[in-house]
Motif scaffolding. Structure first.
Motif, PDB file in Angstrom:
ATOM      1  N   TYR A   1      37.119 -49.292  -9.541  1.00 20.65           N
ATOM      2  CA  TYR A   1      36.788 -49.023  -8.142  1.00 20.65           C
ATOM      3  C   TYR A   1      35.453 -49.672  -7.809  1.00 20.65           C
ATOM      4  O   TYR A   1      34.773 -50.195  -8.698  1.00 20.65           O
ATOM      5  N   ASN A   2      35.105 -49.674  -6.530  1.00 23.38           N
ATOM      6  CA  ASN A   2      33.826 -50.250  -6.089  1.00 23.38           C
ATOM      7  C   ASN A   2      32.869 -49.149  -5.639  1.00 23.38           C
ATOM      8  O   ASN A   2      33.307 -48.137  -5.083  1.00 23.38           O
ATOM      9  N   ALA A   3      31.574 -49.374  -5.884  1.00 21.80           N
ATOM     10  CA  ALA A   3      30.538 -48.496  -5.340  1.00 21.80           C
ATOM     11  C   ALA A   3      29.616 -49.368  -4.493  1.00 21.80           C
ATOM     12  O   ALA A   3      29.420 -50.546  -4.800  1.00 21.80           O
TER      13      ALA A   3
ATOM     14  N   VAL B   1      31.867 -44.937  -2.262  1.00 22.95           N
ATOM     15  CA  VAL B   1      32.794 -45.584  -3.204  1.00 22.95           C
ATOM     16  C   VAL B   1      34.052 -46.026  -2.463  1.00 22.95           C
ATOM     17  O   VAL B   1      34.391 -45.480  -1.408  1.00 22.95           O
TER      18      VAL B   1
ATOM     19  N   ARG C   1      31.145 -53.246  -9.165  1.00 25.71           N
ATOM     20  CA  ARG C   1      32.428 -52.768  -9.695  1.00 25.71           C
ATOM     21  C   ARG C   1      32.174 -51.683 -10.734  1.00 25.71           C
ATOM     22  O   ARG C   1      31.272 -51.807 -11.566  1.00 25.71           O
ATOM     23  N   LYS C   2      32.987 -50.639 -10.698  1.00 24.71           N
ATOM     24  CA  LYS C   2      32.885 -49.540 -11.662  1.00 24.71           C
ATOM     25  C   LYS C   2      34.278 -49.263 -12.214  1.00 24.71           C
ATOM     26  O   LYS C   2      35.277 -49.746 -11.673  1.00 24.71           O
TER      27      LYS C   2
ATOM     28  N   ARG D   1      37.975 -45.385   1.349  1.00 21.20           N
ATOM     29  CA  ARG D   1      36.519 -45.542   1.355  1.00 21.20           C
ATOM     30  C   ARG D   1      35.876 -44.230   1.776  1.00 21.20           C
ATOM     31  O   ARG D   1      36.226 -43.663   2.821  1.00 21.20           O
TER      32      ARG D   1
END
Lengths: 303, 172
Positions: free
Chosen positions: B62-64, B92, B52-53, B104
């Motif tokens: 957001y997710n990486a 991401v 998670r970022k 995505r």
């Protein structure tokens, strides 16, 4: 080639956890071995067992041929949820056979010449895999590595490495036995016997004998090499290397000799190194006529 | 294809930044799978890690992710050959519209081959080998812990003619 840290007295006092890391990191050969042995009296970089990035570029020119460039990027990730014994690694793995049969200072740039003797299965390839250190036995240290080459059709491999050191007052003797099983290239074995001797604060020598066999070529090949490392001061060093390669079939004969002199220096910060090498090969295929070469190499380490 | 891109553009333009921690994929592993029943004459398997970022300025989470990817494609081939690739993807995933819907985007690198059996065949029987770079963009809808994705992919290798790929996955 062989892990040489115990040449340095200070290193013998590391605790067992660090021993684990040190052994795993000894597999990161072009990373620590060349740097540490080149600068003769340096200690091993124990921190390199953490995530590390290594970038190198080299320009290689031999007599009568075009300039060759080499670029290499290697990454070693210390991922979460792994123990000290298990490391996940993504790296451009140098062909083990080529490494054992070539002057290490210029091995990466000799790909064209060396691979002409082998199939493409022996080229340097990016690999992703897991290193698992087995419990250290009194007799030897061992490591199992399972991975897959970044190539299609898929080419997974299994590697078992065993090491044993004998320390005497005058010389350190290392035995190193590696068995490799590639899905595409089949079985390979590398046996190495190394003698290390630290003469004084300036000089140390390394004599390596490597015997290799591969399923694909089905012959034994041998290399002897002798390297003298000279410590010139803070992060500066010279090495003088000679080597001879032999085959056992159809009869025992030497099919090439080589000699090189390299100068290495820390160029910037604690991470950018430069190496200049001059040398010559004397292959039997050219009636042992000298084939001179020069190489300029830059290496950067981040960890 | 145009309709898909328009939908994607529309979704991005009208999306609202939000800090919705519960919407994000959990940190851990990510498995993505597409058997040939989902996309005709296509197989995909991916395994990787997701974290998670946050863009702190906008309080936007957001997710990486990074994953290893293996896929095989034999769409419209009459020569009994298949294109296969093995490589890595990194990208991401941005949550959109206050729903567990993500935009995505990813880039990747792989080694590809044209072969009768690209995954388990012998190396010397390869018809052609290429280094592959890819870019993909698409949507991911999360059901927690499972998800479905629709992706538009472009590569520099002509073996691969397919652009739209559907897949299912699990996040744990």
């Amino acid at each position: 080639m062989i892990y040489t840290s115990s040449v340095f007295a200070e290193e013998k006092e590391v605790v067992s956890g660090e021993q684990t890391g040190k052994f795993i990191s000894s597999e990161w050969r072009l990373f620590n071995r060349t740097i540490d042995s080149f600068f003769s009296n340096q200690k091993y970089l124990l921190k390199e067992n953490k995530s590390t990035i290594f970038v190198s570029t080299a320009v290689y020119k031999s007599e009568g041929s075009k300039i060759e460039n080499d670029f290499d990027l290697q990454m070693r990730f210390d991922l979460p949820k792994t123990t000290k014994r298990l490391k996940l690694v993504i790296e451009k793995e140098q062909n083990e056979i080529k490494k054992a049969l070539t002057d290490e200072n210029v091995a990466r740039n000799k790909k064209n010449r060396i691979t002409s003797k082998y199939t493409t299965a022996y080229e340097d390839r990016y690999t992703a895999g897991a290193d698992f250190l087995l419990p250290k036995l009194k007799a030897f240290s061992s490591l199992i590595k399972f991975g897959i080459r970044l190539d299609m059709p898929i080419n997974p491999f299994l590697k078992l490495n065993m090491q044993k050191e004998y320390n005497t007052k005058y010389v350190e003797i290392d035995l190193n036995q590696t068995f490799l099983l590639y899905r595409q290239a089949g079985f390979q074995e590398i046996s190495q016997l190394t003698f290390n001797r630290k003469w004084n604060e300036t000089f140390h020598t390394e004599q390596v004998n490597s015997l290799v066999w591969t399923d694909e070529r089905d012959i034994f090949e041998l290399r002897h090499s002798l390297t003298l490392y000279q410590h010139l001061g803070e992060e500066r060093g010279l090495s003088y290397a000679v080597g001879a390669n032999a085959k056992f079939s159809p009869t025992y004969y030497y099919d090439g000799y080589d000699a090189s002199v390299s100068y290495r220096q820390l160029l910037y910060g604690g991470w950018l190194y430069g190496t200049f090498t001059v040398g010559a090969d004397f292959p039997k295929s050219e009636n042992f006529k000298n084939d001179k070469f020069v190489q300029l190499r830059l290496e950067a380490f981040f960890h | 294809m145009k309709a898909f891109l328009q939908l994607l553009l529309f979704t991005i333009v009208f999306s609202l930044p939000l800090k919705a921690e519960e919407l994000l994929l959990r940190e851990g592993s990510l498995v993505n799978f597409a058997p040939p029943v989902i996309n005709k004459d296509y197989f995909l398997f991916e395994y990787g890690f997701v974290v998670r970022k946050e863009i702190k300025k906008w309080k936007y989470g957001y997710n990486a992710f990074v994953n290893a990817s293996l896929w095989e494609d034999w769409k419209n081939r009459s020569d009994n050959l298949r294109a296969g690739a093995l490589g890595f993807k990194a990208g991401v995933m941005f949550p959109l519209l206050k729903k567990p819907l993500f935009y995505r985007v990813a880039g990747g690198f792989a080694k590809s081959v044209l072969h009768k059996n690209p995954i388990l065949g012998k190396d010397e029987q390869s018809i052609s080998k290429k280094t592959l770079f890819l870019f993909e963009a698409g949507l991911l809808y999360k059901f927690d812990p499972t998800f479905v994705t629709a992706t538009y992919q472009v590569t520099n290798v002509k073996f691969f003619t397919r652009h739209i790929i559907l897949s299912v996955g699990v996040n744990y």
